[in-house]
Design a protein around this motif. Structure first.
Motif: not given
Ligand code: SF4
Length: 379
Positions: A133-141, A166-175
Protein backbone atom coordinates in the motif's frame (compact mmCIF):
# COMPACT_ATOMS: atom_id res chain seq x y z
CA UNK A 1 46.75 -22.33 17.60
CA UNK A 2 44.64 -19.18 17.45
CA UNK A 3 43.43 -17.76 14.18
CA UNK A 4 45.93 -14.94 14.35
CA UNK A 5 48.92 -17.13 15.15
CA UNK A 6 48.01 -19.29 12.22
CA UNK A 7 47.62 -16.27 9.97
CA UNK A 8 51.00 -14.87 10.88
CA UNK A 9 52.97 -17.90 9.70
CA UNK A 10 56.08 -16.66 7.96
CA UNK A 11 55.75 -16.36 4.22
CA UNK A 12 58.00 -19.26 3.22
CA UNK A 13 56.08 -21.60 5.51
CA UNK A 14 52.79 -20.29 4.13
CA UNK A 15 54.00 -20.82 0.57
CA UNK A 16 55.01 -24.39 1.39
CA UNK A 17 51.59 -25.11 2.86
CA UNK A 18 49.83 -23.59 -0.15
CA UNK A 19 52.04 -25.52 -2.59
CA UNK A 20 51.39 -28.77 -0.75
CA UNK A 21 47.67 -28.07 -1.01
CA UNK A 22 48.12 -27.99 -4.79
CA UNK A 23 47.20 -24.32 -5.00
CA UNK A 24 50.61 -22.91 -5.89
CA UNK A 25 49.47 -21.77 -9.34
CA UNK A 26 46.58 -19.79 -7.84
CA UNK A 27 48.92 -18.35 -5.24
CA UNK A 28 51.30 -17.20 -7.98
CA UNK A 29 48.43 -15.35 -9.65
CA UNK A 30 47.39 -13.74 -6.37
CA UNK A 31 50.96 -12.65 -5.67
CA UNK A 32 51.37 -11.12 -9.11
CA UNK A 33 47.99 -9.42 -9.07
CA UNK A 34 46.62 -11.56 -11.88
CA UNK A 35 42.86 -11.92 -11.77
CA UNK A 36 41.50 -15.33 -10.72
CA UNK A 37 39.35 -17.21 -13.22
CA UNK A 38 36.05 -19.01 -12.81
CA UNK A 39 37.94 -22.33 -12.63
CA UNK A 40 40.21 -20.93 -9.91
CA UNK A 41 37.15 -19.91 -7.90
CA UNK A 42 35.67 -23.40 -8.16
CA UNK A 43 38.95 -24.96 -7.00
CA UNK A 44 39.10 -22.62 -4.01
CA UNK A 45 35.61 -23.75 -3.00
CA UNK A 46 36.36 -27.43 -3.58
CA UNK A 47 39.78 -27.83 -2.01
CA UNK A 48 39.73 -29.37 1.45
CA UNK A 49 42.74 -27.19 2.34
CA UNK A 50 40.93 -24.26 3.91
CA UNK A 51 44.09 -23.08 5.68
CA UNK A 52 45.81 -22.56 2.33
CA UNK A 53 42.87 -20.53 1.00
CA UNK A 54 42.84 -18.50 4.20
CA UNK A 55 46.56 -17.77 4.06
CA UNK A 56 46.28 -16.36 0.53
CA UNK A 57 43.30 -14.21 1.49
CA UNK A 58 44.97 -13.05 4.66
CA UNK A 59 48.05 -11.93 2.77
CA UNK A 60 45.93 -9.77 0.45
CA UNK A 61 44.02 -8.34 3.42
CA UNK A 62 47.27 -7.52 5.19
CA UNK A 63 48.80 -5.89 2.12
CA UNK A 64 45.77 -3.64 1.72
CA UNK A 65 44.77 -2.90 5.29
CA UNK A 66 47.51 -4.10 7.63
CA UNK A 67 45.90 -4.88 10.97
CA UNK A 68 43.17 -2.27 10.63
CA UNK A 69 39.69 -3.63 11.15
CA UNK A 70 36.77 -1.32 10.58
CA UNK A 71 33.57 -1.09 12.58
CA UNK A 72 30.84 1.51 12.77
CA UNK A 73 28.33 2.70 15.31
CA UNK A 74 25.01 2.20 13.65
CA UNK A 75 21.40 1.24 14.22
CA UNK A 76 18.98 -0.79 12.14
CA UNK A 77 15.41 0.26 11.44
CA UNK A 78 13.36 -2.35 9.56
CA UNK A 79 10.41 -0.08 8.83
CA UNK A 80 7.96 -2.83 7.80
CA UNK A 81 7.96 -6.61 7.60
CA UNK A 82 4.86 -6.65 5.40
CA UNK A 83 5.87 -7.84 1.97
CA UNK A 84 4.14 -8.76 -1.25
CA UNK A 85 6.79 -11.37 -1.95
CA UNK A 86 7.32 -14.82 -0.40
CA UNK A 87 11.02 -15.61 -0.69
CA UNK A 88 11.54 -19.11 0.65
CA UNK A 89 14.61 -18.21 2.69
CA UNK A 90 12.86 -15.34 4.49
CA UNK A 91 11.45 -15.66 8.01
CA UNK A 92 11.01 -11.93 8.42
CA UNK A 93 8.20 -11.14 5.99
CA UNK A 94 4.49 -11.16 6.90
CA UNK A 95 1.41 -10.68 4.77
CA UNK A 96 -0.93 -7.75 5.21
CA UNK A 97 -3.47 -8.61 7.93
CA UNK A 98 -1.19 -11.12 9.64
CA UNK A 99 -0.88 -10.50 13.35
CA UNK A 100 2.90 -10.30 13.29
CA UNK A 101 2.88 -7.77 10.46
CA UNK A 102 3.88 -4.21 11.30
CA UNK A 103 4.43 -0.93 9.52
CA UNK A 104 6.29 2.04 11.00
CA UNK A 105 5.00 5.45 10.14
CA UNK A 106 7.65 8.09 9.43
CA UNK A 107 6.93 9.42 12.96
CA UNK A 108 7.85 6.01 14.43
CA UNK A 109 11.06 5.91 12.37
CA UNK A 110 11.87 9.38 13.70
CA UNK A 111 11.25 8.16 17.24
CA UNK A 112 13.48 5.08 16.73
CA UNK A 113 16.36 7.31 15.66
CA UNK A 114 15.71 9.75 18.51
CA UNK A 115 15.85 6.88 21.01
CA UNK A 116 19.54 6.45 20.15
CA UNK A 117 20.52 10.12 20.42
CA UNK A 118 22.45 9.37 23.60
CA UNK A 119 24.80 7.13 21.59
CA UNK A 120 27.31 8.33 18.97
CA UNK A 121 25.46 6.64 16.11
CA UNK A 122 26.66 7.70 12.65
CA UNK A 123 24.49 5.49 10.45
CA UNK A 124 20.94 4.23 10.22
CA UNK A 125 20.56 1.10 8.11
CA UNK A 126 17.00 0.80 6.79
CA UNK A 127 15.71 -2.17 4.80
CA UNK A 128 12.27 -3.74 4.83
CA UNK A 129 9.61 -5.69 2.98
CA UNK A 130 7.77 -4.42 -0.09
CA UNK A 131 4.53 -3.12 1.36
CA UNK A 132 1.59 -3.30 -1.06
CA UNK A 133 0.00 0.00 0.00
CA UNK A 134 2.80 2.47 0.62
CA UNK A 135 3.32 5.07 -2.09
CA UNK A 136 6.36 6.92 -3.36
CA UNK A 137 6.22 9.66 -0.76
CA UNK A 138 6.34 7.16 2.10
CA UNK A 139 9.86 6.10 1.09
CA UNK A 140 11.04 9.70 0.91
CA UNK A 141 9.33 10.42 4.23
CA UNK A 142 11.05 7.61 6.16
CA UNK A 143 14.41 8.93 4.98
CA UNK A 144 13.42 12.49 5.90
CA UNK A 145 12.22 11.28 9.30
CA UNK A 146 15.60 9.76 10.13
CA UNK A 147 17.38 12.96 9.06
CA UNK A 148 14.96 15.09 11.04
CA UNK A 149 15.69 13.10 14.19
CA UNK A 150 19.44 13.27 13.69
CA UNK A 151 20.51 15.62 10.86
CA UNK A 152 24.12 14.42 10.74
CA UNK A 153 23.23 10.73 10.45
CA UNK A 154 24.10 8.83 7.27
CA UNK A 155 21.02 7.08 5.90
CA UNK A 156 21.99 3.81 4.21
CA UNK A 157 18.69 2.49 2.96
CA UNK A 158 16.83 0.34 0.44
CA UNK A 159 18.03 -2.88 -1.17
CA UNK A 160 17.95 -3.07 -4.95
CA UNK A 161 14.54 -4.74 -4.60
CA UNK A 162 13.22 -1.67 -2.77
CA UNK A 163 14.93 0.76 -5.15
CA UNK A 164 13.40 -1.05 -8.12
CA UNK A 165 9.98 -0.87 -6.45
CA UNK A 166 10.39 2.84 -5.68
CA UNK A 167 11.35 3.51 -9.31
CA UNK A 168 8.31 1.58 -10.55
CA UNK A 169 5.72 3.27 -8.33
CA UNK A 170 7.17 6.78 -8.62
CA UNK A 171 5.67 7.77 -11.96
CA UNK A 172 8.83 9.83 -12.40
CA UNK A 173 12.00 9.61 -14.41
CA UNK A 174 14.93 7.69 -13.03
CA UNK A 175 16.93 10.90 -12.70
CA UNK A 176 14.14 12.56 -10.75
CA UNK A 177 13.73 9.63 -8.36
CA UNK A 178 17.42 9.56 -7.47
CA UNK A 179 17.40 13.36 -7.12
CA UNK A 180 14.40 13.10 -4.78
CA UNK A 181 16.07 10.37 -2.71
CA UNK A 182 19.24 12.43 -2.44
CA UNK A 183 17.29 15.55 -1.49
CA UNK A 184 15.41 13.55 1.18
CA UNK A 185 18.74 12.51 2.68
CA UNK A 186 19.61 9.10 1.27
CA UNK A 187 23.38 8.64 1.57
CA UNK A 188 24.03 5.14 0.21
CA UNK A 189 22.45 1.72 -0.28
CA UNK A 190 23.06 -1.59 1.49
CA UNK A 191 23.88 -4.72 -0.47
CA UNK A 192 21.01 -7.08 0.24
CA UNK A 193 18.53 -8.62 -2.14
CA UNK A 194 21.11 -10.13 -4.47
CA UNK A 195 20.87 -13.59 -2.84
CA UNK A 196 22.60 -15.66 -5.53
CA UNK A 197 22.83 -14.07 -8.96
CA UNK A 198 21.87 -17.10 -11.07
CA UNK A 199 18.54 -17.93 -12.67
CA UNK A 200 18.20 -21.45 -11.23
CA UNK A 201 18.37 -20.23 -7.63
CA UNK A 202 16.12 -17.28 -8.43
CA UNK A 203 13.45 -19.56 -9.87
CA UNK A 204 13.71 -22.05 -7.02
CA UNK A 205 13.64 -19.79 -3.98
CA UNK A 206 12.72 -16.21 -4.80
CA UNK A 207 11.02 -16.35 -8.15
CA UNK A 208 8.51 -13.53 -7.55
CA UNK A 209 10.99 -10.80 -6.87
CA UNK A 210 13.66 -9.19 -8.98
CA UNK A 211 16.04 -11.72 -10.55
CA UNK A 212 19.79 -11.62 -11.14
CA UNK A 213 19.72 -9.28 -14.14
CA UNK A 214 17.23 -6.98 -12.43
CA UNK A 215 19.44 -6.71 -9.35
CA UNK A 216 22.52 -5.94 -11.45
CA UNK A 217 20.64 -3.39 -13.59
CA UNK A 218 19.31 -1.61 -10.50
CA UNK A 219 22.74 -1.62 -8.85
CA UNK A 220 24.15 -0.09 -12.03
CA UNK A 221 21.53 2.69 -11.90
CA UNK A 222 22.28 3.38 -8.23
CA UNK A 223 26.00 3.65 -8.88
CA UNK A 224 25.61 5.67 -12.06
CA UNK A 225 23.59 8.17 -10.04
CA UNK A 226 26.49 8.59 -7.67
CA UNK A 227 25.45 6.44 -4.71
CA UNK A 228 27.88 4.02 -3.10
CA UNK A 229 26.57 0.61 -2.10
CA UNK A 230 27.55 -2.82 -0.81
CA UNK A 231 27.03 -6.28 -2.26
CA UNK A 232 26.10 -9.55 -0.56
CA UNK A 233 25.64 -13.22 -1.31
CA UNK A 234 23.24 -15.37 0.73
CA UNK A 235 25.04 -18.72 0.90
CA UNK A 236 24.44 -22.06 2.53
CA UNK A 237 21.04 -23.06 1.08
CA UNK A 238 20.46 -24.61 -2.35
CA UNK A 239 23.20 -22.86 -4.30
CA UNK A 240 26.04 -24.87 -5.84
CA UNK A 241 29.73 -24.07 -5.94
CA UNK A 242 29.74 -22.97 -9.58
CA UNK A 243 26.78 -20.67 -8.85
CA UNK A 244 28.65 -18.98 -6.02
CA UNK A 245 31.58 -18.33 -8.33
CA UNK A 246 29.29 -17.02 -11.07
CA UNK A 247 27.77 -14.63 -8.53
CA UNK A 248 31.20 -13.30 -7.55
CA UNK A 249 32.26 -12.81 -11.15
CA UNK A 250 29.06 -10.86 -11.93
CA UNK A 251 29.76 -8.56 -8.99
CA UNK A 252 33.38 -8.16 -10.09
CA UNK A 253 32.31 -7.24 -13.62
CA UNK A 254 29.85 -4.61 -12.40
CA UNK A 255 32.53 -3.18 -10.14
CA UNK A 256 34.88 -2.91 -13.15
CA UNK A 257 32.15 -1.02 -14.97
CA UNK A 258 30.88 1.33 -12.24
CA UNK A 259 33.24 1.17 -9.26
CA UNK A 260 30.58 1.98 -6.68
CA UNK A 261 30.75 -1.09 -4.45
CA UNK A 262 32.38 -0.51 -1.07
CA UNK A 263 32.20 -3.90 0.63
CA UNK A 264 31.32 -7.49 -0.15
CA UNK A 265 29.40 -9.19 2.64
CA UNK A 266 28.81 -12.95 2.45
CA UNK A 267 25.63 -13.67 4.41
CA UNK A 268 25.32 -17.04 6.13
CA UNK A 269 21.82 -18.47 5.66
CA UNK A 270 19.77 -19.15 8.81
CA UNK A 271 16.96 -21.62 7.97
CA UNK A 272 14.73 -21.52 11.05
CA UNK A 273 11.11 -20.49 10.46
CA UNK A 274 11.72 -20.23 6.70
CA UNK A 275 10.25 -22.36 3.91
CA UNK A 276 13.69 -23.95 3.65
CA UNK A 277 13.68 -25.03 7.30
CA UNK A 278 13.37 -28.70 6.34
CA UNK A 279 16.44 -28.27 4.23
CA UNK A 280 17.99 -28.10 7.54
CA UNK A 281 21.47 -27.00 8.22
CA UNK A 282 23.09 -23.86 9.52
CA UNK A 283 26.27 -23.01 7.64
CA UNK A 284 29.46 -24.55 8.94
CA UNK A 285 32.46 -22.67 10.27
CA UNK A 286 34.38 -24.14 7.37
CA UNK A 287 32.02 -22.66 4.78
CA UNK A 288 31.82 -19.32 6.61
CA UNK A 289 35.59 -18.82 6.58
CA UNK A 290 35.89 -20.09 3.03
CA UNK A 291 33.21 -17.64 1.85
CA UNK A 292 35.07 -14.71 3.36
CA UNK A 293 38.43 -15.82 1.97
CA UNK A 294 37.17 -16.51 -1.54
CA UNK A 295 35.37 -13.17 -1.58
CA UNK A 296 38.70 -11.50 -0.82
CA UNK A 297 40.54 -13.47 -3.51
CA UNK A 298 37.99 -13.32 -6.34
CA UNK A 299 36.85 -9.73 -5.77
CA UNK A 300 40.18 -8.09 -6.44
CA UNK A 301 38.45 -4.78 -7.14
CA UNK A 302 36.43 -4.61 -3.89
CA UNK A 303 38.24 -2.64 -1.19
CA UNK A 304 36.48 -4.17 1.81
CA UNK A 305 35.30 -7.62 2.85
CA UNK A 306 32.90 -7.57 5.76
CA UNK A 307 32.34 -10.28 8.38
CA UNK A 308 28.78 -9.44 9.45
CA UNK A 309 28.79 -10.75 13.01
CA UNK A 310 25.01 -11.09 13.33
CA UNK A 311 24.86 -13.73 10.62
CA UNK A 312 28.30 -15.30 11.07
CA UNK A 313 28.20 -15.25 14.89
CA UNK A 314 30.72 -13.23 16.87
CA UNK A 315 33.16 -16.14 17.09
CA UNK A 316 33.16 -16.80 13.38
CA UNK A 317 33.36 -13.09 12.51
CA UNK A 318 36.35 -12.74 14.78
CA UNK A 319 38.13 -15.65 13.07
CA UNK A 320 37.19 -14.24 9.65
CA UNK A 321 39.51 -11.31 10.33
CA UNK A 322 42.34 -13.77 9.66
CA UNK A 323 40.67 -15.13 6.53
CA UNK A 324 40.49 -11.92 4.51
CA UNK A 325 37.88 -9.77 6.26
CA UNK A 326 38.80 -6.23 7.30
CA UNK A 327 35.42 -5.10 8.64
CA UNK A 328 33.17 -6.56 11.33
CA UNK A 329 30.11 -4.30 10.75
CA UNK A 330 28.55 -2.28 13.52
CA UNK A 331 26.76 -2.05 16.82
CA UNK A 332 23.47 -2.69 14.94
CA UNK A 333 20.74 -2.26 17.61
CA UNK A 334 17.42 -4.06 17.13
CA UNK A 335 18.15 -6.34 14.20
CA UNK A 336 15.03 -8.25 13.15
CA UNK A 337 15.68 -10.10 9.89
CA UNK A 338 18.25 -12.68 11.01
CA UNK A 339 16.66 -12.99 14.45
CA UNK A 340 13.37 -14.04 12.87
CA UNK A 341 15.37 -16.78 11.09
CA UNK A 342 16.80 -18.09 14.35
CA UNK A 343 20.15 -16.52 15.13
CA UNK A 344 20.99 -16.64 18.80
CA UNK A 345 23.32 -13.65 18.58
CA UNK A 346 22.35 -10.54 20.57
CA UNK A 347 20.46 -7.74 18.82
CA UNK A 348 23.26 -5.30 19.49
CA UNK A 349 26.86 -5.02 20.64
CA UNK A 350 28.29 -1.90 22.17
CA UNK A 351 31.49 -0.28 20.98
CA UNK A 352 33.59 -1.88 23.73
CA UNK A 353 32.35 -5.36 22.86
CA UNK A 354 33.09 -4.86 19.18
CA UNK A 355 36.56 -3.45 19.75
CA UNK A 356 37.34 -6.24 22.23
CA UNK A 357 36.43 -8.84 19.60
CA UNK A 358 38.78 -7.16 17.14
CA UNK A 359 41.65 -6.71 19.59
CA UNK A 360 41.43 -10.23 20.94
CA UNK A 361 41.90 -11.52 17.40
CA UNK A 362 45.08 -9.46 17.09
CA UNK A 363 43.80 -6.53 15.05
CA UNK A 364 43.45 -2.77 15.42
CA UNK A 365 39.87 -1.47 15.66
CA UNK A 366 39.19 1.65 13.61
CA UNK A 367 35.81 3.33 13.66
CA UNK A 368 34.57 4.26 10.21
CA UNK A 369 31.72 6.14 8.65
CA UNK A 370 29.39 4.32 6.28
CA UNK A 371 31.59 5.27 3.33
CA UNK A 372 34.81 4.20 5.06
CA UNK A 373 36.16 7.52 6.23
CA UNK A 374 38.09 6.86 9.42
CA UNK A 375 36.54 8.42 12.50
CA UNK A 376 39.77 7.64 14.36
CA UNK A 377 41.52 4.70 15.90
CA UNK A 378 39.46 3.62 18.89
CA UNK A 379 41.11 4.19 22.27
S1 SF4 B 1 13.51 -11.35 1.45
FE1 SF4 B 1 12.70 -9.28 1.25
S2 SF4 B 1 11.50 -9.33 -0.63
FE2 SF4 B 1 11.78 -11.48 0.02
S3 SF4 B 1 9.97 -11.96 1.29
FE3 SF4 B 1 11.61 -11.26 2.69
S4 SF4 B 1 11.21 -9.08 2.94
FE4 SF4 B 1 10.08 -9.73 1.11
Amino acid sequence: MTAFQYASLDDSLAKKLIDRAGLGDIDAKVRSGERLSFADGVRLYETPHLAAVGLMAHRVRTQRHGKKTYFNINQHVNYTNICVYSCKFCAFAAKEGEQRGYLMTPAIVEQKVKEQLHRPVTEVHMVAGIHPQMGYDYYLDVVRAAKRARPDIHVKAFTMVEIDHILKISGKSEDQVFADLREAGLGSCPGGGAEVLVDRVHKAVFREKQGPQGWLDTARKVQQHGFKMNATMLYGHIEKVDERVTHLIKLRELQDECGGFMAYIPLAFWPYHTDLANYGHVTTGFLDQRSIAIGRLMLDNFPHIKAYWIMLTQESAQTALSFGANDIDGTVTEEKITHDAGTTEPQALDEAQLTNLIREAGYEPVQRTTVYEEVGASA
